[in-house]
Design a protein around this motif. Sequence first.
Motif, PDB file in Angstrom:
ATOM      1  N   GLU A  77      79.956 -43.339-119.718  1.00  0.00           N
ATOM      2  CA  GLU A  77      80.725 -44.177-118.801  1.00  0.00           C
ATOM      3  C   GLU A  77      80.902 -43.445-117.480  1.00  0.00           C
ATOM      4  N   ARG A  78      80.615 -44.166-116.385  1.00  0.00           N
ATOM      5  CA  ARG A  78      80.712 -43.581-115.050  1.00  0.00           C
ATOM      6  C   ARG A  78      81.949 -44.107-114.339  1.00  0.00           C
ATOM      7  N   PHE A  79      82.758 -43.168-113.868  1.00  0.00           N
ATOM      8  CA  PHE A  79      83.908 -43.444-113.019  1.00  0.00           C
ATOM      9  C   PHE A  79      83.639 -42.710-111.711  1.00  0.00           C
ATOM     10  N   SER A  80      82.884 -43.332-110.806  1.00  0.00           N
ATOM     11  CA  SER A  80      82.496 -42.714-109.541  1.00  0.00           C
ATOM     12  C   SER A  80      81.727 -41.422-109.816  1.00  0.00           C
ATOM     13  N   THR A  81      82.358 -40.256-109.624  1.00  0.00           N
ATOM     14  CA  THR A  81      81.656 -38.988-109.845  1.00  0.00           C
ATOM     15  C   THR A  81      82.068 -38.301-111.149  1.00  0.00           C
ATOM     16  N   ARG A  82      82.739 -39.002-112.028  1.00  0.00           N
ATOM     17  CA  ARG A  82      83.121 -38.463-113.342  1.00  0.00           C
ATOM     18  C   ARG A  82      82.367 -39.249-114.410  1.00  0.00           C
ATOM     19  N   ILE A  83      81.678 -38.536-115.304  1.00  0.00           N
ATOM     20  CA  ILE A  83      80.903 -39.152-116.373  1.00  0.00           C
ATOM     21  C   ILE A  83      81.497 -38.712-117.706  1.00  0.00           C
ATOM     22  N   VAL A  84      81.853 -39.681-118.543  1.00  0.00           N
ATOM     23  CA  VAL A  84      82.374 -39.392-119.877  1.00  0.00           C
ATOM     24  C   VAL A  84      81.286 -39.734-120.894  1.00  0.00           C
ATOM     25  N   LEU A  85      80.898 -38.748-121.683  1.00  0.00           N
ATOM     26  CA  LEU A  85      79.917 -38.935-122.746  1.00  0.00           C
ATOM     27  C   LEU A  85      80.652 -38.885-124.081  1.00  0.00           C
ATOM     28  N   SER A  86      80.465 -39.917-124.902  1.00  0.00           N
ATOM     29  CA  SER A  86      81.161 -39.959-126.183  1.00  0.00           C
ATOM     30  C   SER A  86      80.252 -40.556-127.254  1.00  0.00           C
ATOM     31  N   GLY A  87      80.705 -40.496-128.483  1.00  0.00           N
ATOM     32  CA  GLY A  87      79.921 -40.992-129.601  1.00  0.00           C
ATOM     33  C   GLY A  87      79.191 -39.850-130.283  1.00  0.00           C
ATOM     34  N   PHE A  88      78.067 -40.173-130.913  1.00  0.00           N
ATOM     35  CA  PHE A  88      77.359 -39.197-131.740  1.00  0.00           C
ATOM     36  C   PHE A  88      76.016 -38.802-131.160  1.00  0.00           C
ATOM     37  N   VAL A  89      75.669 -37.538-131.374  1.00  0.00           N
ATOM     38  CA  VAL A  89      74.354 -37.001-131.044  1.00  0.00           C
ATOM     39  C   VAL A  89      73.845 -36.240-132.263  1.00  0.00           C
ATOM     40  N   PRO A  90      72.519 -36.184-132.447  1.00  0.00           N
ATOM     41  CA  PRO A  90      71.993 -35.578-133.669  1.00  0.00           C
ATOM     42  C   PRO A  90      72.039 -34.056-133.719  1.00  0.00           C
ATOM     43  N   ASN A  91      72.082 -33.389-132.550  1.00  0.00           N
ATOM     44  CA  ASN A  91      72.084 -31.918-132.558  1.00  0.00           C
ATOM     45  C   ASN A  91      72.521 -31.389-131.189  1.00  0.00           C
ATOM     46  N   ASP A  92      72.703 -30.080-131.130  1.00  0.00           N
ATOM     47  CA  ASP A  92      73.174 -29.452-129.891  1.00  0.00           C
ATOM     48  C   ASP A  92      72.134 -29.514-128.774  1.00  0.00           C
ATOM     49  N   ASP A  93      70.843 -29.535-129.117  1.00  0.00           N
ATOM     50  CA  ASP A  93      69.807 -29.636-128.076  1.00  0.00           C
ATOM     51  C   ASP A  93      69.893 -30.978-127.351  1.00  0.00           C
ATOM     52  N   VAL A  94      70.056 -32.063-128.103  1.00  0.00           N
ATOM     53  CA  VAL A  94      70.186 -33.385-127.478  1.00  0.00           C
ATOM     54  C   VAL A  94      71.475 -33.446-126.671  1.00  0.00           C
ATOM     55  N   ARG A  95      72.549 -32.886-127.194  1.00  0.00           N
ATOM     56  CA  ARG A  95      73.813 -32.835-126.449  1.00  0.00           C
ATOM     57  C   ARG A  95      73.593 -32.167-125.095  1.00  0.00           C
ATOM     58  N   SER A  96      72.947 -31.009-125.095  1.00  0.00           N
ATOM     59  CA  SER A  96      72.690 -30.273-123.848  1.00  0.00           C
ATOM     60  C   SER A  96      71.817 -31.084-122.895  1.00  0.00           C
ATOM     61  N   GLN A  97      70.810 -31.760-123.429  1.00  0.00           N
ATOM     62  CA  GLN A  97      69.915 -32.586-122.609  1.00  0.00           C
ATOM     63  C   GLN A  97      70.706 -33.698-121.917  1.00  0.00           C
ATOM     64  N   LEU A  98      71.578 -34.368-122.660  1.00  0.00           N
ATOM     65  CA  LEU A  98      72.355 -35.477-122.103  1.00  0.00           C
ATOM     66  C   LEU A  98      73.391 -34.985-121.088  1.00  0.00           C
ATOM     67  N   ILE A  99      74.009 -33.860-121.369  1.00  0.00           N
ATOM     68  CA  ILE A  99      74.971 -33.288-120.421  1.00  0.00           C
ATOM     69  C   ILE A  99      74.251 -32.923-119.119  1.00  0.00           C
ATOM     70  N   ALA A 100      73.085 -32.301-119.229  1.00  0.00           N
ATOM     71  CA  ALA A 100      72.333 -31.917-118.022  1.00  0.00           C
ATOM     72  C   ALA A 100      71.967 -33.149-117.197  1.00  0.00           C
ATOM     73  N   GLU A 101      71.577 -34.224-117.851  1.00  0.00           N
ATOM     74  CA  GLU A 101      71.231 -35.457-117.127  1.00  0.00           C
ATOM     75  C   GLU A 101      72.469 -36.036-116.444  1.00  0.00           C
ATOM     76  N   ALA A 102      73.591 -36.057-117.147  1.00  0.00           N
ATOM     77  CA  ALA A 102      74.827 -36.617-116.596  1.00  0.00           C
ATOM     78  C   ALA A 102      75.374 -35.768-115.448  1.00  0.00           C
ATOM     79  N   GLU A 103      75.150 -34.455-115.489  1.00  0.00           N
ATOM     80  CA  GLU A 103      75.628 -33.577-114.415  1.00  0.00           C
ATOM     81  C   GLU A 103      74.967 -33.900-113.076  1.00  0.00           C
TER      82      GLU A 103
END
Length: 186
Positions: A77-103
């Motif tokens: 969810e995007r609130f202007s320049t703040r992105i909240v990522l929630s729910g489930f991910v299968p592993n820490d690598d995917v988590r890191s990938q999604l965080i990097a994209e959202a950053e």
Amino acid sequence: PEGYAQTVSFALDQLVELSDGEVGIGADGFYINGTAATVSSFDGVRAALAVPIPGGIDVGGASISPPAISPYNWEAERFSTRIVLSGFVPNDDVRSQLIAEAEKLGTVDDQMLLGSGAPSGFADMATRGIQQLAALSTGRSTLNGTRYSITGRAMTPEVFEAQVGRISAELVAGFSMGSNSIQPPE
């Protein structure tokens, strides 16, 4: 050996957190293998293994899987320049990938949890969902199993026109379109 009773007690405490699995003490030290019963059990066992084990015996091996999640839900969810990522991910690598994209869009608030059972193509579809938020001033990209939805407000009229038709065309194989509710800018 010295500390054996403490390590056995620790091992049994961890075993009750697994829906299936095994613990033991062998030549290489303490080992634990299995599937966590719940998300909090998974987090608890990982935290317990991250510090020295009572009794001073080394961890010889650990393979803990997160619990199976169904339905497998995820959201950005995007609130202007703040992105909240929630729910489930299968592993820490995917988590890191999604965080990097959202950053790339702003400050990230990571509320994601690890869980098994992600549909095939999950990481690619979640990444595309974050990328699609780049054209929105505010919005939400969600995955419910293999169903993708996006809502929000376009930054410009041109982006609105381009984005509406593009979203369905960018679905990863195996995913279907849920709601596509992009609004023009105010």
